[in-house]
Design a protein around this motif. Structure first.
Motif, PDB file in Angstrom:
ATOM      1  N   VAL A 211      23.599  -4.362  82.224  1.00 38.97           N
ATOM      2  CA  VAL A 211      24.369  -4.586  80.905  1.00 38.97           C
ATOM      3  C   VAL A 211      23.934  -3.433  80.040  1.00 38.97           C
ATOM      4  N   ASP A 212      24.359  -3.354  79.828  1.00 40.96           N
ATOM      5  CA  ASP A 212      24.134  -0.917  78.872  1.00 40.96           C
ATOM      6  C   ASP A 212      23.214  -0.331  80.055  1.00 40.96           C
ATOM      7  N   GLY A 213      23.507  -0.482  81.244  1.00 40.73           N
ATOM      8  CA  GLY A 213      23.005   0.926  82.240  1.00 40.73           C
ATOM      9  C   GLY A 213      21.164  -0.406  83.279  1.00 40.73           C
ATOM     10  N   ILE A 214      20.800  -1.458  82.119  1.00 40.76           N
ATOM     11  CA  ILE A 214      19.707  -2.625  82.269  1.00 40.76           C
ATOM     12  C   ILE A 214      19.925  -3.249  82.812  1.00 40.76           C
ATOM     13  N   GLN A 215      18.900  -3.597  84.113  1.00 45.71           N
ATOM     14  CA  GLN A 215      19.480  -4.781  85.590  1.00 45.71           C
ATOM     15  C   GLN A 215      18.769  -5.777  84.913  1.00 45.71           C
ATOM     16  N   PHE A 216      19.723  -7.355  84.696  1.00 48.15           N
ATOM     17  CA  PHE A 216      18.947  -8.528  84.296  1.00 48.15           C
ATOM     18  C   PHE A 216      19.452  -9.061  85.588  1.00 48.15           C
ATOM     19  N   GLY A 217      18.766 -10.061  85.901  1.00 51.27           N
ATOM     20  CA  GLY A 217      19.001 -11.306  86.786  1.00 51.27           C
ATOM     21  C   GLY A 217      17.903 -11.881  86.600  1.00 51.27           C
ATOM     22  N   LEU A 218      17.899 -13.053  87.842  1.00 54.09           N
ATOM     23  CA  LEU A 218      16.958 -13.024  88.776  1.00 54.09           C
ATOM     24  C   LEU A 218      16.503 -12.514  89.844  1.00 54.09           C
ATOM     25  N   ILE A 219      16.060 -11.875  90.059  1.00 53.39           N
ATOM     26  CA  ILE A 219      15.700 -10.531  91.024  1.00 53.39           C
ATOM     27  C   ILE A 219      14.742 -10.780  91.881  1.00 53.39           C
ATOM     28  N   PRO A 220      14.757 -11.114  93.063  1.00 52.86           N
ATOM     29  CA  PRO A 220      13.461 -11.388  94.094  1.00 52.86           C
ATOM     30  C   PRO A 220      12.892  -9.800  93.772  1.00 52.86           C
ATOM     31  N   ASN A 221      11.237  -9.704  94.353  1.00 47.93           N
ATOM     32  CA  ASN A 221      10.475  -9.037  94.113  1.00 47.93           C
ATOM     33  C   ASN A 221       9.314  -9.437  95.223  1.00 47.93           C
ATOM     34  N   ASP A 222       9.462  -8.572  96.492  1.00 45.88           N
ATOM     35  CA  ASP A 222       8.889  -8.029  97.566  1.00 45.88           C
ATOM     36  C   ASP A 222       6.911  -8.589  97.643  1.00 45.88           C
TER      37      ASP A 222
END
Length: 152
Positions: free
Chosen positions: A116-127
């Motif tokens: 959204v507007d060049g920004i990452q949104f979501g439920l994002i995994p972090n290794d």
């Protein structure tokens, strides 16, 4: 690159009234959603003048009945120094009220990322810590045993 082996296929999310997951639900047609207000510092934390650069958003992620991300609706409210917090709450309620017959309850969704507007949104995994974080701003994070509980 993410090590996919630890990531759950479906992420349960418990609804906690009057807290971060207050606005999660299922609609009459079995669409699931997660609505919230969030912010982002697009250029990192700027120091004492942060209210002029922090961007405020209202977000509504929509998922099908299997938990797959369908789309993200959003409203950019402005920077923190420009907004009225009540207006953000009103806009979130307005977006949710446009959905069919909402029953507030726990949901289960597939981790995802959208822009959204060049920004990452979501439920994002972090290794790094094997978590799934609500982005941007890492407001909440989920960890194994993936029981719907989240941490702030």
């Amino acid at each position: 690159m993410t090590n996919q082996t630890w990531i759950p296929k479906i992420l349960p999310i418990m609804r906690e009234e009057d807290y971060h997951t207050h606005y999660i639900s299922t609609t009459k047609n079995k669409t699931q959603f997660f609505g919230y207000q969030t912010f982002v510092f697009p250029d990192g934390f700027p120091g004492s003048d942060w209210k002029k650069s922090r961007k405020e958003y209202v977000i509504l992620h929509l998922f099908d009945d299997q938990g797959n991300h369908i789309k993200t609706e959003h409203w950019f409210a402005g920077t923190t120094d420009q907004i009225n917090p009540e207006e953000l709450a009103h806009k979130l309620h307005e977006m949710i009220n446009e959905l069919e017959e909402v029953t507030f309850q726990d949901i289960a969704v597939v981790p995802f990322s959208t822009e959204v507007d060049g920004i990452q949104f979501g439920l994002i995994p972090n290794d790094d810590d094997e978590s799934i974080s609500l982005q941007p701003s890492s407001t909440i994070a989920f960890y194994a045993p993936w029981d719907g509980e989240y941490y702030t």
